[in-house]
Structure formats: structure tokens, C-alpha cells
Motif scaffolding. Structure first.
Motif, mmCIF file in Angstrom:
data_model
loop_
_atom_site.group_PDB
_atom_site.id
_atom_site.type_symbol
_atom_site.label_atom_id
_atom_site.label_comp_id
_atom_site.label_asym_id
_atom_site.label_seq_id
_atom_site.Cartn_x
_atom_site.Cartn_y
_atom_site.Cartn_z
ATOM 1 N N GLY A 89 0.858 -1.174 0.000
ATOM 2 C CA GLY A 89 0.000 0.000 0.000
ATOM 3 C C GLY A 89 0.895 1.223 0.000
ATOM 4 N N ILE A 90 0.436 2.293 -0.593
ATOM 5 C CA ILE A 90 1.220 3.521 -0.668
ATOM 6 C C ILE A 90 1.011 4.321 0.611
ATOM 7 N N LEU A 91 2.088 4.551 1.347
ATOM 8 C CA LEU A 91 1.992 5.299 2.593
ATOM 9 C C LEU A 91 1.559 6.739 2.329
ATOM 10 N N ASP A 92 0.759 7.272 3.248
ATOM 11 C CA ASP A 92 0.279 8.654 3.163
ATOM 12 C C ASP A 92 -0.471 8.922 1.862
ATOM 13 N N ALA A 93 -1.148 7.906 1.335
ATOM 14 C CA ALA A 93 -1.858 8.053 0.070
ATOM 15 C C ALA A 93 -3.184 8.777 0.271
ATOM 16 N N GLU A 94 -3.631 9.410 -0.785
ATOM 17 C CA GLU A 94 -4.937 10.061 -0.768
ATOM 18 C C GLU A 94 -6.031 8.994 -0.811
ATOM 19 N N PRO A 95 -7.213 9.304 -0.263
ATOM 20 C CA PRO A 95 -8.323 8.339 -0.367
ATOM 21 C C PRO A 95 -8.585 7.960 -1.821
ATOM 22 N N GLY A 96 -8.771 6.675 -2.051
ATOM 23 C CA GLY A 96 -9.010 6.202 -3.413
ATOM 24 C C GLY A 96 -7.767 5.773 -4.156
ATOM 25 N N THR A 97 -6.595 5.989 -3.567
ATOM 26 C CA THR A 97 -5.367 5.540 -4.206
ATOM 27 C C THR A 97 -5.348 4.009 -4.245
ATOM 28 N N PRO A 98 -4.996 3.421 -5.380
ATOM 29 C CA PRO A 98 -5.009 1.957 -5.467
ATOM 30 C C PRO A 98 -3.953 1.304 -4.588
ATOM 31 N N TYR A 99 -4.219 0.067 -4.242
ATOM 32 C CA TYR A 99 -3.248 -0.791 -3.570
ATOM 33 C C TYR A 99 -2.724 -1.784 -4.601
ATOM 34 N N VAL A 100 -1.489 -2.203 -4.405
ATOM 35 C CA VAL A 100 -0.841 -3.084 -5.377
ATOM 36 C C VAL A 100 -0.944 -4.530 -4.904
ATOM 37 N N TYR A 101 -1.365 -5.388 -5.800
ATOM 38 C CA TYR A 101 -1.569 -6.805 -5.506
ATOM 39 C C TYR A 101 -0.728 -7.674 -6.437
ATOM 40 N N VAL A 102 -0.407 -8.856 -5.951
ATOM 41 C CA VAL A 102 0.197 -9.880 -6.793
ATOM 42 C C VAL A 102 -0.927 -10.565 -7.565
ATOM 43 N N ASP A 103 -0.790 -10.654 -8.870
ATOM 44 C CA ASP A 103 -1.789 -11.316 -9.704
ATOM 45 C C ASP A 103 -1.573 -12.831 -9.587
ATOM 46 N N VAL A 104 -2.324 -13.465 -8.708
ATOM 47 C CA VAL A 104 -2.130 -14.891 -8.425
ATOM 48 C C VAL A 104 -2.300 -15.744 -9.676
ATOM 49 N N THR A 105 -3.151 -15.311 -10.593
ATOM 50 C CA THR A 105 -3.376 -16.099 -11.807
ATOM 51 C C THR A 105 -2.105 -16.285 -12.616
ATOM 52 N N LYS A 106 -1.167 -15.349 -12.498
ATOM 53 C CA LYS A 106 0.097 -15.445 -13.245
ATOM 54 C C LYS A 106 1.044 -16.476 -12.644
ATOM 55 N N TYR A 107 0.768 -16.906 -11.411
ATOM 56 C CA TYR A 107 1.726 -17.747 -10.688
ATOM 57 C C TYR A 107 1.171 -19.114 -10.323
ATOM 58 N N VAL A 108 0.018 -19.466 -10.885
ATOM 59 C CA VAL A 108 -0.606 -20.733 -10.501
ATOM 60 C C VAL A 108 0.300 -21.923 -10.822
ATOM 61 N N LYS A 109 0.936 -21.915 -11.973
ATOM 62 C CA LYS A 109 1.835 -23.025 -12.322
ATOM 63 C C LYS A 109 2.996 -23.102 -11.338
ATOM 64 N N TRP A 110 3.566 -21.963 -10.987
ATOM 65 C CA TRP A 110 4.665 -21.955 -10.021
ATOM 66 C C TRP A 110 4.194 -22.458 -8.662
ATOM 67 N N ILE A 111 3.026 -21.995 -8.218
ATOM 68 C CA ILE A 111 2.490 -22.446 -6.930
ATOM 69 C C ILE A 111 2.268 -23.960 -6.949
ATOM 70 N N HIS A 112 1.664 -24.448 -8.045
ATOM 71 C CA HIS A 112 1.428 -25.884 -8.178
ATOM 72 C C HIS A 112 2.746 -26.655 -8.054
ATOM 73 N N ASN A 113 3.775 -26.219 -8.750
ATOM 74 C CA ASN A 113 5.056 -26.933 -8.719
ATOM 75 C C ASN A 113 5.687 -26.888 -7.336
ATOM 76 N N MET A 114 5.576 -25.752 -6.646
ATOM 77 C CA MET A 114 6.152 -25.662 -5.302
ATOM 78 C C MET A 114 5.457 -26.632 -4.345
ATOM 79 N N VAL A 115 4.142 -26.675 -4.427
ATOM 80 C CA VAL A 115 3.397 -27.583 -3.547
ATOM 81 C C VAL A 115 3.674 -29.034 -3.930
ATOM 82 N N LYS A 116 3.682 -29.303 -5.229
ATOM 83 C CA LYS A 116 3.916 -30.668 -5.708
ATOM 84 C C LYS A 116 5.291 -31.190 -5.269
ATOM 85 N N ASN A 117 6.277 -30.332 -5.296
ATOM 86 C CA ASN A 117 7.656 -30.746 -4.992
ATOM 87 C C ASN A 117 7.952 -30.737 -3.503
ATOM 88 N N ASN A 118 6.999 -30.276 -2.706
ATOM 89 C CA ASN A 118 7.227 -30.222 -1.251
ATOM 90 C C ASN A 118 6.086 -30.920 -0.524
#
Length: 289
Positions: A260-289
């Protein structure tokens, strides 16, 4: 074997994508069966409302996890349970975890009570686990927060219940910014005893870059969302919390709060990780562990 699986998965995805455009059926079967380790017994609660109340309800988001240092009473990060043994969180959070020392709490609801109840129904006690190991995305960049994602392995499986359930992940991507998609919520504990459910709206990356570009330059794999009502949200300790949608009676995590942007004005966006871009990586990490 792997090649036949990949071909079959691609064919299934193509057919379901065609059906989605024609008959508007969400590809539930593919979402639950394309991975042999993710999306098992996931995303189900007693609530199927399109509009959630401002405060989370009893057993409404049973995948939420809180990260604590042993001597602290206030959490420092969030995460989401994705299997009985794995928690998804940010790389920033994972890098602040101490193996065999940091405590992860699951099954929490009201931080002010020792046992959560609603009427005569009471939940089981929360389950606390230590961190066995962490896997941070190899391309994580601490300066730009690119690839700010990690998987934490618990020292012991949690027992699943109505209070502790994995969240579903989008094995097939579905857009959250287009019309007729479900409402998007960021649920997390802030300064209140119960989790707050913030109704969010997606912000296109180009627009988001204009709004926050003087502080950070965003890249692929990052998305933005802001309060639907342009409120300022207290996000301290909220990193790793899920951006969630309810679809076909299940809850899916489409993104994860990164910064989140510190001291941001109301309505300023927050930054998120797009989980859809990492599903294959997540799957492989879980599968290998």
C-alpha cells in the motif's frame, strides 16, 4: 505421461473456454481437477452472498492465516491456506519468517475471544503451527516488488473443518475487471477484533501506474485495486491477504495484497500480486514439497 496430461489439459481448457463464451458456464470441473494438489475441498463456506457485510461473519473466510512472532500479540502478516500443509503469502512476509519460530494461526475469527461462537454453535480452537520452510519466488525483486510471492510449509498439517478450509486458486484464469463478474473483496484483520471485508474495484494497470507512478513503477504480474467507495483502508499487517471472488458457491483467490502507498490520498489503489500469473509456479512448489 506428462505430455499426455499437458495435451489433455490444453484440450479441456480450450473446450471449456469455448463453452464459456457460448453458454456462460464457469469451468468448475477444470478448476477442481487440473491440479492434483491444489483446489481440493476448497473455497466453501455457509455464505454465498454477492454482497458481503463490512465485517466478516463467523466461519466466512476459513482460509485466512495470521503470522506472529513468538512474543507478539499483534500479527505482522497475512496468508491463505491452499492445502492442509501450505500457506500462500508474499515474499516480503516470507523473508521475515523465522523457521521453527514464527507462529501461523488458522481458524481465527474474533481476536478478542478465546473461542469463537455464534449462538449455540462454537468453533474448534484455533490451530497454531510453526514454519517448517519457505520458498520465495526466484525472481522476487525487493526494490520493485515484482514476483512478491512465496509458499510457506507448515511443520504439521492442519485439521480441516468449517473454521479451517483451503481457498481455491484460479487454475484457469477468469477476468475480474470485466462486466458481470462477481464482487471482489479484500478481507483482513486491521485494528479491529474481527476481520473487515473491503469491497474493492479493479484498476487497470496503465491507470494505476499514473496514480502511483511517482512512487513505484508497476510491472506484469502486478495488478491494482482500490476501495469501491474510495475509502482509505488500514493495511498495516495486511500484506499477504487475499483479493477474493465468490463464484459458483466457491471462493477463489485472484490476487494477494503486496503493498500500500503510505500517506496516500483516499481512493489511491493498492498493489496486488496477480495470483493467476503464478498458478503453475504455486502448483510446482506444492507438488515438490
Amino acid at each position: 505421461m506428462a505430455s499426455s496430461f499437458n495435451f489433455g489439459a490444453i484440450l479441456l481448457m480450450t473446450l471449456l473456454a469455448a463453452c464459456f463464451s457460448e453458454c456462460f458456464h464457469f469451468p468448475d470441473k477444470a478448476q477442481l481437477e487440473l491440479s492434483d494438489v491444489l483446489n481440493k475441498n476448497c473455497g466453501v463456506t455457509a455464505y454465498e452472498d454477492r454482497d458481503r457485510p463490512p465485517y466478516g461473519r463467523f466461519q466466512e473466510t476459513p482460509w485466512l492465516a495470521l503470522f506472529y512472532y513468538p512474543d507478539d500479540t499483534v500479527h505482522f502478516c497475512h496468508g491463505t491456506l491452499i492445502t492442509p500443509n501450505h500457506v500462500l503469502t508474499t515474499a516480503v512476509c516470507a523473508n521475515n519468517v523465522a523457521v521453527n519460530d514464527t507462529i501461523i494461526v488458522l481458524g481465527e475469527y474474533d481476536l478478542s475471544t478465546d473461542q469463537d461462537c455464534e449462538g449455540i454453535k462454537c468453533a474448534d480452537s484455533v490451530q497454531k503451527r510453526l514454519v517448517k520452510s519457505t520458498t520465495v519466488h526466484p525472481d522476487y525483486n525487493k526494490d520493485t516488488f515484482e514476483n512478491d510471492i512465496a509458499v510457506v510449509i507448515l511443520n504439521m498439517d492442519v485439521a480441516l473443518s468449517e473454521s479451517i478450509t483451503p481457498i481455491c486458486l484460479p487454475l484457469i484464469k477468469f477476468e475480474i475487471g470485466t462486466i458481470n463478474q462477481p464482487n471482489v473483496y479484500n478481507t483482513l484483520w486491521t485494528t479491529e477484533a474481527r476481520p473487515q471485508q473491503h469491497w474493492m474495484r479493479y484498476v487497470e494497470l496503465d491507470e494505476c501506474n499514473k496514480l502511483v507512478g511517482d512512487r513505484i513503477q508497476l510491472h506484469e504480474g502486478q495488478i491494482c485495486a482500490r476501495s469501491f467507495n474510495n475509502k482509505t483502508i488500514e493495511m498495516i499487517g495486511g500484506a499477504g491477504s487475499a483479493l477474493e471472488v465468490e463464484y459458483h458457491s466457491r471462493t477463489y483467490q485472484v490476487a494477494m495484497l503486496s503493498i500500500g502507498i503510505l500517506d496516500a490520498e483516499p481512493g489511491t489503489p493498492y498493489v496486488y500480486v496477480d495470483v493467476t500469473k503464478y498458478v503453475k509456479w504455486i502448483h510446482n512448489m506444492v507438488k515438490n514439497n
